[in-house]
Design a protein around this motif. Structure first.
Motif, PDB file in Angstrom:
ATOM      1  N   ILE A 129      43.425  47.790  32.538  1.00  0.00           N
ATOM      2  CA  ILE A 129      43.538  49.220  32.232  1.00  0.00           C
ATOM      3  C   ILE A 129      44.633  49.872  33.069  1.00  0.00           C
ATOM      4  N   SER A 130      45.541  49.058  33.611  1.00  0.00           N
ATOM      5  CA  SER A 130      46.619  49.609  34.440  1.00  0.00           C
ATOM      6  C   SER A 130      47.504  50.556  33.639  1.00  0.00           C
ATOM      7  N   ASP A 131      47.685  50.249  32.339  1.00  0.00           N
ATOM      8  CA  ASP A 131      48.348  51.166  31.416  1.00  0.00           C
ATOM      9  C   ASP A 131      47.240  51.783  30.559  1.00  0.00           C
ATOM     10  N   LEU A 132      46.894  53.027  30.860  1.00  0.00           N
ATOM     11  CA  LEU A 132      45.770  53.663  30.181  1.00  0.00           C
ATOM     12  C   LEU A 132      46.000  53.801  28.677  1.00  0.00           C
ATOM     13  N   ALA A 133      47.250  53.762  28.265  1.00  0.00           N
ATOM     14  CA  ALA A 133      47.562  53.892  26.840  1.00  0.00           C
ATOM     15  C   ALA A 133      47.442  52.564  26.100  1.00  0.00           C
ATOM     16  N   GLN A 134      47.351  51.454  26.858  1.00  0.00           N
ATOM     17  CA  GLN A 134      47.327  50.140  26.222  1.00  0.00           C
ATOM     18  C   GLN A 134      46.337  49.216  26.926  1.00  0.00           C
ATOM     19  N   PRO A 135      45.040  49.514  26.893  1.00  0.00           N
ATOM     20  CA  PRO A 135      44.072  48.589  27.499  1.00  0.00           C
ATOM     21  C   PRO A 135      44.041  47.270  26.737  1.00  0.00           C
ATOM     22  N   LYS A 136      43.820  46.185  27.456  1.00  0.00           N
ATOM     23  CA  LYS A 136      43.775  44.883  26.784  1.00  0.00           C
ATOM     24  C   LYS A 136      42.868  43.929  27.555  1.00  0.00           C
ATOM     25  N   VAL A 137      42.135  43.103  26.809  1.00  0.00           N
ATOM     26  CA  VAL A 137      41.270  42.089  27.413  1.00  0.00           C
ATOM     27  C   VAL A 137      42.137  40.947  27.910  1.00  0.00           C
ATOM     28  N   LEU A 138      42.002  40.617  29.191  1.00  0.00           N
ATOM     29  CA  LEU A 138      42.784  39.533  29.776  1.00  0.00           C
ATOM     30  C   LEU A 138      42.108  38.184  29.566  1.00  0.00           C
ATOM     31  N   TYR A 139      40.823  38.101  29.910  1.00  0.00           N
ATOM     32  CA  TYR A 139      40.075  36.854  29.785  1.00  0.00           C
ATOM     33  C   TYR A 139      38.605  37.144  30.040  1.00  0.00           C
ATOM     34  N   LYS A 140      37.781  36.123  29.878  1.00  0.00           N
ATOM     35  CA  LYS A 140      36.354  36.201  30.193  1.00  0.00           C
ATOM     36  C   LYS A 140      36.022  35.088  31.171  1.00  0.00           C
ATOM     37  N   PHE A 141      34.972  35.308  31.974  1.00  0.00           N
ATOM     38  CA  PHE A 141      34.486  34.219  32.812  1.00  0.00           C
ATOM     39  C   PHE A 141      32.960  34.196  32.756  1.00  0.00           C
ATOM     40  N   PRO A 142      32.360  32.999  32.875  1.00  0.00           N
ATOM     41  CA  PRO A 142      30.910  32.868  32.715  1.00  0.00           C
ATOM     42  C   PRO A 142      30.152  33.382  33.938  1.00  0.00           C
ATOM     43  N   THR A 143      28.924  33.826  33.682  1.00  0.00           N
ATOM     44  CA  THR A 143      28.000  34.232  34.733  1.00  0.00           C
ATOM     45  C   THR A 143      26.704  33.474  34.519  1.00  0.00           C
ATOM     46  N   GLY A 144      25.654  33.842  35.210  1.00  0.00           N
ATOM     47  CA  GLY A 144      24.341  33.340  34.866  1.00  0.00           C
ATOM     48  C   GLY A 144      23.876  33.951  33.553  1.00  0.00           C
ATOM     49  N   LYS A 145      22.790  33.432  33.006  1.00  0.00           N
ATOM     50  CA  LYS A 145      22.260  33.935  31.743  1.00  0.00           C
ATOM     51  C   LYS A 145      21.838  35.396  31.880  1.00  0.00           C
ATOM     52  N   ASN A 146      22.213  36.195  30.911  1.00  0.00           N
ATOM     53  CA  ASN A 146      21.844  37.615  30.839  1.00  0.00           C
ATOM     54  C   ASN A 146      22.177  38.372  32.130  1.00  0.00           C
ATOM     55  N   PRO A 147      23.448  38.484  32.462  1.00  0.00           N
ATOM     56  CA  PRO A 147      23.823  39.274  33.646  1.00  0.00           C
ATOM     57  C   PRO A 147      23.417  40.726  33.456  1.00  0.00           C
ATOM     58  N   ILE A 148      22.821  41.314  34.481  1.00  0.00           N
ATOM     59  CA  ILE A 148      22.239  42.644  34.347  1.00  0.00           C
ATOM     60  C   ILE A 148      23.106  43.726  34.951  1.00  0.00           C
ATOM     61  N   ALA A 149      23.738  43.416  36.072  1.00  0.00           N
ATOM     62  CA  ALA A 149      24.523  44.441  36.762  1.00  0.00           C
ATOM     63  C   ALA A 149      25.679  43.791  37.511  1.00  0.00           C
ATOM     64  N   VAL A 150      26.753  44.554  37.659  1.00  0.00           N
ATOM     65  CA  VAL A 150      27.908  44.106  38.439  1.00  0.00           C
ATOM     66  C   VAL A 150      28.381  45.268  39.303  1.00  0.00           C
ATOM     67  N   GLU A 151      28.776  44.959  40.531  1.00  0.00           N
ATOM     68  CA  GLU A 151      29.380  45.938  41.429  1.00  0.00           C
ATOM     69  C   GLU A 151      30.519  45.272  42.170  1.00  0.00           C
ATOM     70  N   ILE A 152      31.530  46.043  42.534  1.00  0.00           N
ATOM     71  CA  ILE A 152      32.680  45.518  43.253  1.00  0.00           C
ATOM     72  C   ILE A 152      32.668  46.054  44.677  1.00  0.00           C
ATOM     73  N   SER A 153      33.109  45.239  45.610  1.00  0.00           N
ATOM     74  CA  SER A 153      33.131  45.668  47.005  1.00  0.00           C
ATOM     75  C   SER A 153      34.150  46.788  47.192  1.00  0.00           C
ATOM     76  N   PRO A 154      33.942  47.653  48.181  1.00  0.00           N
ATOM     77  CA  PRO A 154      34.875  48.768  48.396  1.00  0.00           C
ATOM     78  C   PRO A 154      36.328  48.331  48.608  1.00  0.00           C
ATOM     79  N   ASP A 155      36.537  47.127  49.161  1.00  0.00           N
ATOM     80  CA  ASP A 155      37.903  46.646  49.346  1.00  0.00           C
ATOM     81  C   ASP A 155      38.451  45.928  48.119  1.00  0.00           C
ATOM     82  N   GLY A 156      37.625  45.762  47.077  1.00  0.00           N
ATOM     83  CA  GLY A 156      38.073  45.145  45.830  1.00  0.00           C
ATOM     84  C   GLY A 156      38.194  43.634  45.871  1.00  0.00           C
TER      85      GLY A 156
END
Length: 429
Positions: A129-156
Motif C-alpha cells: 500500500i506504499s502507493d495508495l492509488a495502486q494497492p497490490k497483493v505481493l504474496y501470501k505465506f502460510p500460518t497455522g490453521k484458522n489464524p485469528i489475529a495478527v499484530e506487528i511490533s512497534p518497530d515493525g
C-alpha cells in the motif's frame, strides 16, 4: 437538501454541500468479507450476493463528493475472528491481512454453524500500500490453521499471530526489510493449553498480551532479546493469567502502555446466570506487572452497551469509544433483531478509572472496528451492512469528538459506502 441514495460503491452521501467531512488522515484501509451476511452467525444462511468477492479498499483523503479516491482489490479475509484481521506496518507500506476462514463452494449457501463448519483458512496476504492509488497483493505465506489475529511490533520487525492449530497457537515471525517472514519464534515452553483468541504488542516492544478463550483469562509474555543484535531469542510467560469476565474479546494497551483494556461481551450461559444480568457488556482495565515481582491485577470495570466487540483509545489516552453491536446481526425477521447499534463514550483517568459518559445509537449492522484520526477529534466506525433492500453495502460512519469536562459525540452527515461485509479498518496518518 434531500439526501439521495446512489446505488454504486464508494459514494459519500452529503446532507448539505456546505459541509465537509472532518477526518485527519492520509487514508483508511478496510477489509470486507463477502462470503456471508451478518445474520449467518445466527441462522447459518450466507445470503451471498452473486459476483461479490472479499476485498481490501484504500480510501484516500481528502474525499470529494464524487470521489474516485477509493481503490479496491480482491484479498481473502473473514469476519469470523475478533477485530485484528489486518495490521499495517509502522511505515504504512504493507498491510497484512489474515484469512481466518476460506471461501465456501458456490453450491453451498448455508451451514448449521458458521463458526464450526466454515472452510478452514491458513494464510496471510501481504499487500503493498506504499502507493495508495495502486494497492497490490505481493504474496501470501502460510500460518497455522484458522489464524485469528495478527499484530506487528512497534518497530515493525516482528509479527505475532495466534491460530487454532496445535503447537501453532501463538507464533512470532521475524520479518526482513521487505516485510517477508524469515524466522519463527515459538510460544513459551510453559505456556497454558487452550485456544488463543487475541494478541497485543506492548508499546515498549518487549511484551505481548494474549487471551485464552476456554479459561477466560488474559496473560502476558516477556520477550528475551540477544544483547548485541536485539533479536528475539525466546519468549517467557510472565506471572499468572488473570480471569477477565465471561467472554473477553480483543484487548488494547493504552498509548503509554500503562494499562490494558479488554471488553467482556457477556455471551453464554455463565453470563446469563449472573445476578442482575441485563445483556450489556463490560470494559475492564488491567494493570500488568511488567517486572514479574507480583501478579497482574484488575483496576476497574465499567458497564457499556450490548455486545461490545470493538473499541478505540484516543491518541492522548484520555477517552475510550466502544462499538456495541447489540443484536443488529440477528436475522431481520427475528423478534430479537435490533435495527440500531450504538457507541459508548468513556473517559479514562491516569489512575485507571474508566467512566461511562453516554451511549449514542445509530442505524447499522455489526459495527466491529473503530479508529481515531491523527488529531483525536474524529472517529471512523465500520458498518458490516445496512438495513435496506436491493443492493447491499457495508460502510464507514464518521463522528466528531467534542472534548471538554464532559465530552460528547456528534455524528457527521456522511457515509462512505463500501462492499458489504466491511469489518476492519486501519488508519494511515
Amino acid at each position: 437538501m434531500k439526501k439521495l441514495l446512489i446505488s454504486i460503491f464508494f459514494i459519500v452521501s452529503i446532507n448539505t454541500f456546505s459541509q465537509k467531512l472532518s477526518f485527519d488522515a492520509k487514508a483508511i484501509i478496510t477489509i470486507s468479507d463477502a462470503d456471508m451476511a451478518a445474520s449467518a452467525y445466527i441462522d447459518g444462511k450466507f445470503l451471498k450476493e452473486k459476483g461479490t468477492k472479499d476485498a481490501l479498499s484504500v480510501v484516500k483523503f481528502p474525499l470529494e463528493k464524487y470521489s474516485e479516491e477509493v481503490k479496491t482489490i480482491g484479498v481473502s479475509n473473514s469476519v469470523l475472528n475478533w477485530t485484528k484481521g489486518m495490521v499495517l506496518s509502522p511505515n504504512n507500506h504493507i498491510a497484512y491481512v489474515v484469512e481466518t476462514r476460506g471461501t465456501p463452494q458456490d453450491n453451498i449457501s448455508e451451514l448449521k454453524n458458521v463458526n464450526a463448519d466454515f472452510p478452514a483458512g491458513g494464510f496471510i496476504s501481504v499487500v503493498d500500500i506504499s502507493d495508495l492509488a495502486q494497492p497490490k497483493v505481493l504474496y501470501k505465506f502460510p500460518t497455522g490453521k484458522n489464524p485469528i489475529a495478527v499484530e506487528i511490533s512497534p518497530d515493525g520487525e516482528y509479527l505475532v499471530i495466534c491460530s487454532e492449530e496445535y503447537e501453532k497457537e501463538l507464533q512470532v515471525l521475524e520479518l526482513d526489510t521487505t516485510g517477508k517472514p524469515i524466522r519463527i519464534i515459538n510460544k513459551p515452553k510453559d505456556f497454558p493449553s487452550g485456544r488463543i483468541t487475541d494478541v497485543s504488542w506492548h508499546p515498549n516492544n518487549n511484551y505481548i498480551a494474549f487471551t485464552l478463550e476456554d479459561s477466560k483469562e488474559v496473560g502476558l509474555i516477556k520477550i528475551a532479546r540477544d544483547g548485541p543484535t536485539g533479536k528475539i531469542i525466546r519468549m517467557d510467560l510472565l506471572g499468572h493469567p488473570l480471569k477477565v469476565g465471561n467472554f473477553p474479546g480483543a484487548g488494547q494497551f493504552t498509548p503509554d502502555g500503562k494499562y490494558y483494556l479488554v471488553p467482556d461481551l457477556k455471551w453464554g450461559a455463565d453470563a446469563k446466570s449472573e445476578q442482575g444480568y441485563d445483556g450489556k457488556g463490560d470494559m475492564f482495565v488491567l494493570k500488568f506487572n511488567l517486572e514479574g515481582t507480583s501478579d497482574h491485577f484488575l483496576i476497574t470495570k465499567t458497564k457499556v452497551g450490548e455486545s461490545p466487540e470493538g473499541f478505540a483509545i484516543s491518541p492522548d489516552g484520555n477517552m475510550v469509544i466502544v462499538a456495541n453491536m447489540k443484536k443488529s446481526y440477528y436475522p431481520w425477521e427475528s423478534l430479537e433483531f435490533s435495527k440500531n447499534s450504538s457507541l459508548s463514550l468513556l473517559t479514562l483517568t491516569t489512575d485507571g478509572t474508566l467512566t461511562n459518559i453516554g451511549e449514542y445509537e445509530f442505524e447499522g449492522i455489526l459495527p466491529q472496528n473503530i479508529a481515531f484520526d491523527k488529531s483525536g477529534n474524529n472517529i471512523a466506525v465500520t458498518v458490516f451492512d445496512y438495513f435496506n433492500f436491493g443492493k447491499h453495502f457495508g460502510g464507514i460512519e464518521f463522528w466528531k469528538v467534542i472534548k471538554g469536562t464532559k465530552p460528547t459525540l456528534q455524528k457527521q452527515d456522511f457515509k462512505l459506502f463500501l462492499p458489504r461485509g466491511c469489518h476492519a479498518l486501519r488508519i494511515v496518518k
